[in-house]
Design a protein around this motif. Structure first.
Motif, PDB file in Angstrom:
ATOM      1  N   GLU A 476      36.485  33.815  31.481  1.00  0.00           N
ATOM      2  CA  GLU A 476      36.997  32.571  30.900  1.00  0.00           C
ATOM      3  C   GLU A 476      36.523  31.372  31.715  1.00  0.00           C
ATOM      4  OE1 GLU A 476      38.478  32.472  28.147  1.00  0.00           O
ATOM      5  OE2 GLU A 476      39.637  34.303  27.823  1.00  0.00           O
ATOM      6  N   SER A 477      36.557  30.189  31.084  1.00  0.00           N
ATOM      7  CA  SER A 477      36.217  28.970  31.834  1.00  0.00           C
ATOM      8  C   SER A 477      37.395  28.602  32.737  1.00  0.00           C
ATOM      9  CB  SER A 477      35.937  27.821  30.867  1.00  0.00           C
ATOM     10  OG  SER A 477      37.148  27.424  30.270  1.00  0.00           O
ATOM     11  N   THR A 478      37.134  27.754  33.725  1.00  0.00           N
ATOM     12  CA  THR A 478      38.183  27.360  34.684  1.00  0.00           C
ATOM     13  C   THR A 478      39.392  26.774  33.964  1.00  0.00           C
ATOM     14  OG1 THR A 478      36.427  26.829  36.223  1.00  0.00           O
ATOM     15  CG2 THR A 478      38.596  26.006  36.766  1.00  0.00           C
ATOM     16  N   GLN A 479      39.134  25.956  32.961  1.00  0.00           N
ATOM     17  CA  GLN A 479      40.211  25.304  32.204  1.00  0.00           C
ATOM     18  C   GLN A 479      41.180  26.356  31.633  1.00  0.00           C
ATOM     19  OE1 GLN A 479      38.481  23.288  28.897  1.00  0.00           O
ATOM     20  NE2 GLN A 479      40.316  22.197  28.303  1.00  0.00           N
ATOM     21  N   VAL A 480      40.614  27.443  31.073  1.00  0.00           N
ATOM     22  CA  VAL A 480      41.437  28.498  30.466  1.00  0.00           C
ATOM     23  C   VAL A 480      42.152  29.293  31.553  1.00  0.00           C
ATOM     24  CG1 VAL A 480      41.380  30.575  29.017  1.00  0.00           C
ATOM     25  CG2 VAL A 480      39.913  28.627  28.464  1.00  0.00           C
ATOM     26  N   GLN A 481      41.439  29.591  32.658  1.00  0.00           N
ATOM     27  CA  GLN A 481      42.051  30.361  33.752  1.00  0.00           C
ATOM     28  C   GLN A 481      43.270  29.626  34.317  1.00  0.00           C
ATOM     29  OE1 GLN A 481      38.678  30.787  36.385  1.00  0.00           O
ATOM     30  NE2 GLN A 481      38.196  32.830  35.620  1.00  0.00           N
ATOM     31  N   LEU A 482      43.128  28.326  34.569  1.00  0.00           N
ATOM     32  CA  LEU A 482      44.247  27.541  35.119  1.00  0.00           C
ATOM     33  C   LEU A 482      45.427  27.528  34.155  1.00  0.00           C
ATOM     34  CD1 LEU A 482      42.200  24.549  36.569  1.00  0.00           C
ATOM     35  CD2 LEU A 482      43.623  26.073  37.913  1.00  0.00           C
ATOM     36  N   GLN A 483      45.127  27.355  32.867  1.00  0.00           N
ATOM     37  CA  GLN A 483      46.193  27.288  31.867  1.00  0.00           C
ATOM     38  C   GLN A 483      46.903  28.632  31.740  1.00  0.00           C
ATOM     39  OE1 GLN A 483      48.332  25.114  30.616  1.00  0.00           O
ATOM     40  NE2 GLN A 483      46.565  23.864  30.033  1.00  0.00           N
ATOM     41  N   LEU A 484      46.118  29.724  31.827  1.00  0.00           N
ATOM     42  CA  LEU A 484      46.673  31.073  31.712  1.00  0.00           C
ATOM     43  C   LEU A 484      47.588  31.382  32.892  1.00  0.00           C
ATOM     44  CD1 LEU A 484      46.603  33.592  29.969  1.00  0.00           C
ATOM     45  CD2 LEU A 484      44.543  34.340  31.147  1.00  0.00           C
ATOM     46  N   LEU A 485      47.153  30.989  34.080  1.00  0.00           N
ATOM     47  CA  LEU A 485      47.967  31.196  35.289  1.00  0.00           C
ATOM     48  C   LEU A 485      49.325  30.498  35.129  1.00  0.00           C
ATOM     49  CD1 LEU A 485      48.370  31.946  38.288  1.00  0.00           C
ATOM     50  CD2 LEU A 485      47.030  29.954  38.911  1.00  0.00           C
ATOM     51  N   THR A 486      49.281  29.228  34.727  1.00  0.00           N
ATOM     52  CA  THR A 486      50.533  28.462  34.567  1.00  0.00           C
ATOM     53  C   THR A 486      51.407  29.062  33.466  1.00  0.00           C
ATOM     54  OG1 THR A 486      49.369  26.487  35.285  1.00  0.00           O
ATOM     55  CG2 THR A 486      51.451  26.146  34.170  1.00  0.00           C
ATOM     56  N   GLN A 504      52.240  39.446  38.668  1.00  0.00           N
ATOM     57  CA  GLN A 504      51.556  39.920  39.882  1.00  0.00           C
ATOM     58  C   GLN A 504      50.064  40.092  39.616  1.00  0.00           C
ATOM     59  OE1 GLN A 504      53.835  43.373  41.066  1.00  0.00           O
ATOM     60  NE2 GLN A 504      54.971  42.192  42.563  1.00  0.00           N
ATOM     61  N   GLN A 505      49.759  40.571  38.411  1.00  0.00           N
ATOM     62  CA  GLN A 505      48.357  40.780  38.040  1.00  0.00           C
ATOM     63  C   GLN A 505      47.597  39.444  38.037  1.00  0.00           C
ATOM     64  OE1 GLN A 505      47.978  42.700  34.220  1.00  0.00           O
ATOM     65  NE2 GLN A 505      45.754  42.722  34.302  1.00  0.00           N
ATOM     66  N   VAL A 506      48.204  38.409  37.412  1.00  0.00           N
ATOM     67  CA  VAL A 506      47.487  37.125  37.315  1.00  0.00           C
ATOM     68  C   VAL A 506      47.388  36.445  38.677  1.00  0.00           C
ATOM     69  CG1 VAL A 506      49.386  35.533  36.761  1.00  0.00           C
ATOM     70  CG2 VAL A 506      47.127  35.106  35.844  1.00  0.00           C
ATOM     71  N   LEU A 507      48.439  36.552  39.510  1.00  0.00           N
ATOM     72  CA  LEU A 507      48.377  35.933  40.844  1.00  0.00           C
ATOM     73  C   LEU A 507      47.317  36.611  41.698  1.00  0.00           C
ATOM     74  CD1 LEU A 507      52.164  35.314  41.592  1.00  0.00           C
ATOM     75  CD2 LEU A 507      50.416  33.596  41.190  1.00  0.00           C
ATOM     76  N   SER A 508      47.220  37.919  41.566  1.00  0.00           N
ATOM     77  CA  SER A 508      46.208  38.652  42.329  1.00  0.00           C
ATOM     78  C   SER A 508      44.806  38.253  41.857  1.00  0.00           C
ATOM     79  CB  SER A 508      46.461  40.146  42.144  1.00  0.00           C
ATOM     80  OG  SER A 508      45.323  40.867  42.507  1.00  0.00           O
ATOM     81  N   LEU A 509      44.624  38.151  40.532  1.00  0.00           N
ATOM     82  CA  LEU A 509      43.316  37.751  39.991  1.00  0.00           C
ATOM     83  C   LEU A 509      42.937  36.347  40.467  1.00  0.00           C
ATOM     84  CD1 LEU A 509      43.602  39.012  36.306  1.00  0.00           C
ATOM     85  CD2 LEU A 509      41.877  39.752  37.952  1.00  0.00           C
ATOM     86  N   ALA A 510      43.934  35.449  40.479  1.00  0.00           N
ATOM     87  CA  ALA A 510      43.663  34.043  40.810  1.00  0.00           C
ATOM     88  C   ALA A 510      43.376  33.852  42.294  1.00  0.00           C
ATOM     89  CB  ALA A 510      44.833  33.174  40.389  1.00  0.00           C
ATOM     90  N   THR A 511      44.059  34.635  43.157  1.00  0.00           N
ATOM     91  CA  THR A 511      43.932  34.380  44.602  1.00  0.00           C
ATOM     92  C   THR A 511      42.905  35.281  45.268  1.00  0.00           C
ATOM     93  OG1 THR A 511      45.802  35.855  44.988  1.00  0.00           O
ATOM     94  CG2 THR A 511      46.268  33.506  44.876  1.00  0.00           C
ATOM     95  N   GLN A 512      42.954  36.600  44.970  1.00  0.00           N
ATOM     96  CA  GLN A 512      42.079  37.524  45.708  1.00  0.00           C
ATOM     97  C   GLN A 512      40.706  37.653  45.068  1.00  0.00           C
ATOM     98  OE1 GLN A 512      44.866  40.750  45.494  1.00  0.00           O
ATOM     99  NE2 GLN A 512      45.444  40.552  47.635  1.00  0.00           N
ATOM    100  N   ASP A 513      40.660  37.636  43.741  1.00  0.00           N
ATOM    101  CA  ASP A 513      39.385  37.942  43.079  1.00  0.00           C
ATOM    102  C   ASP A 513      38.626  36.693  42.628  1.00  0.00           C
ATOM    103  OD1 ASP A 513      40.481  40.375  43.401  1.00  0.00           O
ATOM    104  OD2 ASP A 513      40.972  40.721  41.290  1.00  0.00           O
ATOM    105  N   ASP A 521      44.083  27.792  44.948  1.00  0.00           N
ATOM    106  CA  ASP A 521      45.162  26.972  45.508  1.00  0.00           C
ATOM    107  C   ASP A 521      46.386  26.978  44.603  1.00  0.00           C
ATOM    108  OD1 ASP A 521      43.496  26.444  47.531  1.00  0.00           O
ATOM    109  OD2 ASP A 521      43.237  24.309  47.165  1.00  0.00           O
ATOM    110  N   ARG A 522      46.140  26.842  43.284  1.00  0.00           N
ATOM    111  CA  ARG A 522      47.294  26.847  42.377  1.00  0.00           C
ATOM    112  C   ARG A 522      47.999  28.207  42.424  1.00  0.00           C
ATOM    113  NH1 ARG A 522      47.258  24.804  36.116  1.00  0.00           N
ATOM    114  NH2 ARG A 522      46.217  23.014  37.055  1.00  0.00           N
ATOM    115  N   GLY A 523      47.210  29.295  42.523  1.00  0.00           N
ATOM    116  CA  GLY A 523      47.787  30.643  42.631  1.00  0.00           C
ATOM    117  C   GLY A 523      48.664  30.770  43.862  1.00  0.00           C
TER     118      GLY A 523
END
Length: 954
Positions: A476-486, A504-513, A521-523
């Motif tokens: 996904e593009s950054t815009q979609v990733q940020l929106q999905l996380l929130t 937990q899955q989305v936080l791990s994807l956003a921060t570690q991967d 940072d948002r994660g």
């Protein structure tokens, strides 16, 4: 036969033949030859070899031949200045010719020959022509003054031509007046402060009289000049408007727009209660409408100008909506511009017909136009509340068409409608969710995800919907990733039991991967919030959002005012001020609208906000504010010489209980207290460096983590008699600064702080133009003078520089407290680094406290502010310690001997007026001393202890 035959010849040896023809005795043959020369010149052949022969043809009475020769001269005079001098006599003679056309032609040509040698010969003929009896000659001479000014401004001023030009404004012939105004405006543009066009009511009257009678371009010059005038009151403004209004019916669109500019500007001064104001509004509409019947290119320019006018005064065209309806054969650029104006004019009165029109546009074949039309429906819903329901049902009808790009645009605008009218139209969410699979554009996917996250409690399968997006998270593009996380964090806060794995899955994807810093940072922020205080997380993430505003794409008011002053120019088409796209030496003047009638705004200094003058002048106590902006202002640094701010009088700094660091200790030292750092234990996968200032990576300089002790553990070359100076360390390695290596240290000499730096050039090119600037810091440290590097820095050369510092710069609490972020500029680039300054640089010379005050202050400071330290391995007696500390501005107030122990009571003061009181216990024979420090700002105690240790051990 036409003259086109001259361009068809491709003979060899032509120059020789032409030379012979030019010297022919027959006038006709001469004329033919000159025509051939001009034709060759026009197609790019070099015919400069014929210069003397062509110049000989000047001696003729034939006007056509003379014009051709002058044309040749203009082209080649620059490349053959010495030959051009030959023609001067003929020019001077032609300026005396009985035929005014020849006089004008001579003076015009002389103005176009940009050769310095000729300009001095031009002065006398020009002076005569400016006072010529024939107006045609005078008007040509007026323009010639502007051309001459461009070549040699000093000459024009010395010869008094500018005064003659000013006199021509009072000329009896309107064309002469127009050209004089044009010339003066041109000269004034390149010399903004010259005040050449000294406009007063008498001059304005003359210009208005000439306006009715001169040519269309003359009218434009005069109208542009009028637009720069500031009437003294509303009566004068009204009088000018009345005399300019007839120009609105002119056939030339440039005249119409120039007249509109003058009227828009002077309307600011008219009271809205005046009958004339209403009349003027009515008169402005028809000419603007007429402009839209021209060809598409002119329509586009007119529409860009109308866009500005509608933003400033929508009432002018509020009844003219139908004019902006799109025609089937309009080019796309005209269509999009009309659409924009339609939305700006939409109101409750006309919304029905606007919506019907927009719905029709949404079925067009042009994809870009359809997208814009669908967005326009959403903008109408946000702008006109009464129409929102109708707009939503229109959008739902469009979604039912299942045309992919229409559906995606509709979802994007429905998201905005939800933000404007929460809890009103959520019934449509089910319809939106049906189209989830067809969304392939990032903006539409992000909008849909936002809707699902925001209304998760109303959507039964919200977790499944969001999980389906999560499967391809990294694609996904950054815009979609940020929106999905929130959205998933919102869902978790609303339905915690069902969605724990998902979050937990989305936080791990956003921060570690992920390697995107924004996403990471948002994660981390969400992870910390959720792991430490879910209640706070709920308040932050699910907070009530402000409603979005009606018009988000309006031009900012001050820029709009400036653009109104440039109606009819390129600035009004670009919607940018001239300074944004005009390059070159000419200073671009910023224009403003006159102050509105009834406002008490000063016309003298328009840029000074009233609040700025009303501020109390007394200085505030030097309290260090909390570190609000981690990025600081380093990227906005003005690397000019620093401004010398008057020092803050020491009397303003109270010794009362002030909170030095705003946020208190926990906001400063995360490792010692339970601030943000203390909360990190529960957060997995978090780098230890989180929260350090983002502009300055710590790897650029001496280690910050270890504090000052590491920086000064290098053994020293301290001054034996004066204060201690640490050895220089490398602050900026050459590898990180394109070959520039900066090392340095700080010293205090004769009551002043200095940054002593070595600049070493390890690159292959010479370095020049050095400048330095500091970011805001805890004690307001700032350069007191520019960085003096007088000679260029050659490769492999080192230059030593000593930069005087003061402590009256802007203040912001840093972590660590003595961190200093620095920007250094040279001819190659701007480089950033950070370093630590030893706090003893800030110990001032008047830091010795009276004994009685010392005693009273020691008792007054709360006991919890007392901190104890051990200074180990120090082999000095009490007297040596006293002397050594005193040379560093730590003063012994009293000395006692208690049970064989020497007790030294000491005081010191920082540059911002903070006092630190100390008790130093020295047991003879014991190399370990005990230091107790008391201070109203205990944050500094650790740094003061490190300074004690460094001073005593070196």
């Amino acid at each position: 036969m036409t003259d086109s035959k001259y361009f068809t010849t491709t003979k060899k040896g032509e120059i020789f033949e032409l030379k012979a023809e030019l010297n022919s005795d027959k006038k006709e043959k001469k004329k033919e030859a000159v025509k051939k020369v001009i034709a060759s010149m026009t197609v790019g052949k070099d015919v400069s070899a014929l210069f003397p022969d062509v110049v000989n043809c000047m001696q003729t009475d034939n006007l056509e031949l003379k014009k051709l020769v002058y044309l040749y001269l203009m082209n080649y005079a620059k490349s053959q200045p010495d030959m051009a001098i030959m023609a001067v006599n003929t020019f001077v003679k032609d300026c005396e010719d009985p035929n005014p056309l020849i006089r004008a032609l001579a003076v015009r040509t002389m103005g176009c020959i940009r050769v310095d040698k000729i300009t001095e010969y031009l002065c006398e003929p020009l002076r005569k022509c400016l006072k010529d009896e024939d107006p045609y000659v005078r008007k040509t001479a007026a323009v010639c003054v502007a051309k001459l000014h461009d070549i040699n401004a000093q000459l024009v001023e010395d010869q008094g031509f500018l005064d003659t030009l000013k006199d021509l404004i009072s000329d009896s012939n309107p064309m002469v007046v127009a050209n004089a105004v044009a010339a003066l405006s041109e000269i004034a543009e390149s010399h903004p402060n010259s005040n050449l066009l000294d406009l007063n009511p008498q001059t304005i009257n003359k210009l208005l009289t000439a306006l009715n009678e001169c040519t269309e371009w003359g009218q434009i010059f005069i109208l542009d000049c009028l637009a720069n005038y500031s009437p003294k009151d509303d009566r004068e403004a009204q009088s000018i408007c009345e005399r300019v209004t007839p120009r609105l019916s002119h056939a030339n669109s440039a005249v119409v727009l120039s007249a509109v500019k003058v009227l828009m500007k002077f309307m600011e001064m008219l009271s809205k209660d005046l009958d004339y104001y209403g009349t003027l509004l009515k008169k402005l509409a028809p000419p603007l409408v007429t402009l839209l019947s021209a060809e598409p290119e002119l329509q586009y320019v007119a529409l860009r100008n109308i866009n500005l006018i509608v933003q400033k005064r929508p009432e002018i065209l509020k009844h003219e909506m139908k004019v902006f309806f799109v025609k089937y054969n309009d080019p796309i650029y005209v269509k999009l511009e009309k659409l924009d104006i339609m939305i700006r004019l939409a109101s409750q009165a006309n919304i029905a017909q606007v919506l019907a029109e927009l719905k029709e546009y949404a079925t067009e074949v042009d994809v870009d136009f359809v997208r814009k039309a669908v967005r326009a429906i959403g903008r109408c819903a946000i702008k006109v509340e009464q129409s929102a329901e109708r707009c939503v049902s229109t959008l739902l009808d469009l979604i039912q068409t299942k045309v992919n790009y229409v559906v995606q645009e509709a979802i994007i605008v429905i998201k905005d409608i939800f933000r404007k009218y929460p809890n009103k139209y959520e019934s449509v969410i089910a319809t939106l969710c049906e189209n989830l699979d067809s969304l392939d554009e990032p903006e539409a996917r992000a909008a849909m995800i936002w809707i699902v996250g925001e209304y998760a409690e109303r959507i039964d399968n919200a977790d499944e919907l969001l999980e389906s997006f999560l499967e391809g998270f990294h694609d996904e593009s950054t815009q979609v990733q940020l929106q999905l996380l929130t959205a998933i964090v919102k869902l978790f806060l609303k339905k915690p039991t069902e969605t724990q794995e998902l979050v937990q899955q989305v936080l791990s994807l956003a921060t570690q991967d992920s390697d995107n810093p924004d996403l990471r940072d948002r994660g981390y922020i969400y992870w910390r919030l959720l792991s430490t205080d879910p209640v706070a997380a709920k308040e932050v993430v699910l907070a009530e959002k402000p409603l979005i505003s009606e018009e988000t794409d309006l031009i900012e008011p001050t820029l709009l005012d400036e653009l109104i002053c440039h109606i009819g120019t390129l600035a009004s088409v670009y919607h940018k001020p001239p300074s944004a796209f005009v390059e070159g030496s000419r200073g671009v003047q910023h224009k403003r609208l006159p102050p509105r009638s009834g406002s008490n705004e000063s016309t003298e200094s328009p840029d000074v906000a009233p609040s700025a003058t009303a501020q109390p002048s007394e200085q505030q106590p030097a309290v260090i504010p909390s570190q609000g902006d981690l990025l600081g202002d380093l990227l906005n640094l003005d690397l000019g010489p620093p401004v010398n701010v008057p020092p803050i009088p020491s009397s303003t700094v109270q010794m009362g209980a002030m909170d030095l660091l705003g946020g208190g200790l926990d906001s400063l030292m995360g490792d010692e207290t339970e601030g943000l750092g203390g909360d990190l234990s529960g957060s997995p996968a978090i780098g230890a460096g989180y929260g350090t200032p983002a502009v300055m990576p710590t790897s650029l300089n001496a280690p910050i983590g270890g504090g000052l002790s590491e920086l000064f553990d290098l053994g020293g070359m301290g001054m034996p008699s004066g204060s201690f100076v640490a050895p220089k360390t490398i602050w900026l390695p050459a590898a990180k600064a394109k070959g520039l290596e900066i090392s340095g240290t700080f010293s205090r000499r004769m009551g002043h702080i200095y940054m002593d730096i070595s600049l070493m050039n390890k690159a292959m090119q010479v370095m020049t133009d050095f400048a330095i600037q500091f970011n805001r810091n805890s004690f307001g440290m700032a350069p007191a003078a520019p960085l003096q590097v007088n000679a260029p820095l050659a490769p492999n050369q080192t230059i030593e520089a000593s930069l005087p510092l003061n402590t009256v710069g802007p203040v912001m609490k840093m972590d660590p407290l003595t961190n200093l972020q620095v920007a250094v500029k040279n001819n190659i680039d701007v480089f950033y680094f950070s370093c630590l300054y030893p706090i003893n640089m800030l110990f001032v010379e008047d830091g010795k406290m009276d004994r009685q005050i010392f005693l009273a202050t020691w008792k007054d400071i709360p006991n919890e502010n007392e901190v104890q330290f051990q200074i180990k391995d120090c082999h000095l007696n009490a007297d040596a310690v006293t002397n050594k500390l005193q040379s560093n501005n730590i003063f012994t107030v009293a000395k006692r001997n208690v049970e064989g122990q020497d007790m030294l009571y000491q005081s010191l003061k920082l540059t911002n007026g903070i006092w630190i009181l100390a008790e130093l216990r020295i047991q003879p024979g014991n190399p370990n001393y005990t230091l107790s420090l008391k201070c109203r700002a205990p944050e500094v105690s650790q740094h003061v202890f490190q300074a004690y240790e460094v001073i005593l051990k070196n």
